[in-house]
Design an enzyme around this catalytic site. Structure first.
Site, PDB file in Angstrom:
ATOM      1  N   TRP A  24      12.303   2.173  19.409  1.00 56.77           N
ATOM      2  CA  TRP A  24      12.159   2.961  20.653  1.00 56.77           C
ATOM      3  C   TRP A  24      11.045   3.982  20.478  1.00 56.77           C
ATOM      4  O   TRP A  24      10.926   4.601  19.417  1.00 56.77           O
ATOM      5  CB  TRP A  24      13.462   3.699  20.969  1.00 56.77           C
TER       6      TRP A  24
ATOM      7  N   GLU B  65      20.814   2.986  15.825  1.00 58.04           N
ATOM      8  CA  GLU B  65      20.969   1.975  14.779  1.00 58.04           C
ATOM      9  C   GLU B  65      20.422   2.445  13.424  1.00 58.04           C
ATOM     10  O   GLU B  65      20.575   1.742  12.412  1.00 58.04           O
ATOM     11  CB  GLU B  65      20.274   0.667  15.192  1.00 58.04           C
TER      12      GLU B  65
ATOM     13  N   THR C 196      19.811  11.564  32.188  1.00 56.39           N
ATOM     14  CA  THR C 196      21.268  11.508  32.025  1.00 56.39           C
ATOM     15  C   THR C 196      21.659  12.138  30.684  1.00 56.39           C
ATOM     16  O   THR C 196      20.794  12.365  29.823  1.00 56.39           O
ATOM     17  CB  THR C 196      21.764  10.045  32.043  1.00 56.39           C
TER      18      THR C 196
ATOM     19  N   HIS D 180      22.759  10.782  28.258  1.00 59.68           N
ATOM     20  CA  HIS D 180      22.632   9.799  27.168  1.00 59.68           C
ATOM     21  C   HIS D 180      21.889  10.385  25.965  1.00 59.68           C
ATOM     22  O   HIS D 180      22.246  10.146  24.814  1.00 59.68           O
ATOM     23  CB  HIS D 180      21.886   8.571  27.703  1.00 59.68           C
TER      24      HIS D 180
HETATM   25  C1  DLZ Z   1      19.333   3.692  25.156  1.00 63.38           C
HETATM   26  C2  DLZ Z   1      18.304   4.575  24.552  1.00 63.38           C
HETATM   27  C3  DLZ Z   1      17.671   5.568  25.329  1.00 63.38           C
HETATM   28  C4  DLZ Z   1      18.000   5.786  26.764  1.00 63.38           C
HETATM   29  N1  DLZ Z   1      16.714   6.345  24.815  1.00 63.38           N
HETATM   30  C5  DLZ Z   1      16.364   6.187  23.511  1.00 63.38           C
HETATM   31  C6  DLZ Z   1      15.359   7.012  22.934  1.00 63.38           C
HETATM   32  O1  DLZ Z   1      14.723   7.858  23.572  1.00 63.38           O
HETATM   33  N2  DLZ Z   1      15.075   6.819  21.618  1.00 63.38           N
HETATM   34  C7  DLZ Z   1      15.734   5.892  20.848  1.00 63.38           C
HETATM   35  O2  DLZ Z   1      15.434   5.790  19.644  1.00 63.38           O
HETATM   36  N3  DLZ Z   1      16.668   5.096  21.376  1.00 63.38           N
HETATM   37  C8  DLZ Z   1      16.994   5.214  22.674  1.00 63.38           C
HETATM   38  N4  DLZ Z   1      17.951   4.406  23.225  1.00 63.38           N
HETATM   39  C9  DLZ Z   1      18.509   3.306  22.404  1.00 63.38           C
HETATM   40  C10 DLZ Z   1      19.678   3.739  21.498  1.00 63.38           C
HETATM   41  O3  DLZ Z   1      19.218   4.438  20.359  1.00 63.38           O
HETATM   42  C11 DLZ Z   1      20.403   2.466  20.991  1.00 63.38           C
HETATM   43  O4  DLZ Z   1      19.479   1.568  20.466  1.00 63.38           O
HETATM   44  C12 DLZ Z   1      21.182   1.777  22.094  1.00 63.38           C
HETATM   45  O5  DLZ Z   1      22.054   2.682  22.742  1.00 63.38           O
HETATM   46  C13 DLZ Z   1      22.001   0.588  21.527  1.00 63.38           C
HETATM   47  O6  DLZ Z   1      22.934   1.040  20.541  1.00 63.38           O
END
Ligand code: DLZ
Length: 157
Positions: free
Chosen positions: A31, A67, A94, A96
């Protein structure tokens, strides 16, 4: 935290032991890959600068920062001397963001306290992309550099 007066890449080079022969595992989240790739590059270059051999740096990717916990726990078992977990979470609309940041931070902290080798916290948590860019080689330096220096120091703790 990167503040006006603190650059993440600034450190006393004499305070870092030569780490030739030590092995490092780096777990990187996909990400915000533009940020995490720059953090990884900083960490790798700093490890090499302090004598770590290229072949002693093991890199594995995970889909997201959440992860990193599982990835780091597996990397711990792979025979390395320290693990660096690298990710970037950017605030969205959100709650999240808060759950991912808290969960990942707690998980990595627990690993760091319970595993026989250090697990280094390379998670950037920012309000926007610019703040992240400022911390992966921008005006606040590179947190990857800081993580590599920390990992080496902790290996020799
Ligand atoms: C779902 C998600 C969101 C919205 N934002 C990020 C982020 O900014 N940076 C990041 O490393 N991961 C994000 N994720 C993914 C979550 O870390 C994770 O991979 C998912 O919720 C699946 O477990």
């Amino acid at each position: 935290m990167a503040t006006k007066n603190h650059n993440l890449s600034a450190y006393d080079i004499q305070s870092v032991p030569n780490a030739e022969g030590k092995k490092f595992g780096i777990v990187v989240s996909e990400w915000n890959e533009n940020v995490t790739a720059a953090l990884l590059a900083g960490a790798r270059e700093t490890l090499l600068k302090h004598g770590v051999r290229e072949e002693d740096i093991k890199v594995k990717t995970v889909p997201g920062s959440f992860e990193l916990i599982y990835g780091a726990s597996q990397m711990v078992k792979s025979g390395v001397d320290a693990v660096i977990a690298i990710g970037c979470v950017i605030r969205g609309d959100t709650p999240h963001f808060d759950y991912i940041c808290e969960g990942t931070t707690y998980g990595l902290a627990r690993l760091n306290a319970t595993q026989p080798i250090p697990v280094i916290y390379g998670l950037i948590t920012t309000n926007d992309m610019q703040q992240a860019l400022d911390r992966c080689g921008g005006k606040h330096g590179n947190k990857g550099d800081e993580c590599a220096v920390t990992a080496i120091k902790m290996v020799f703790f």
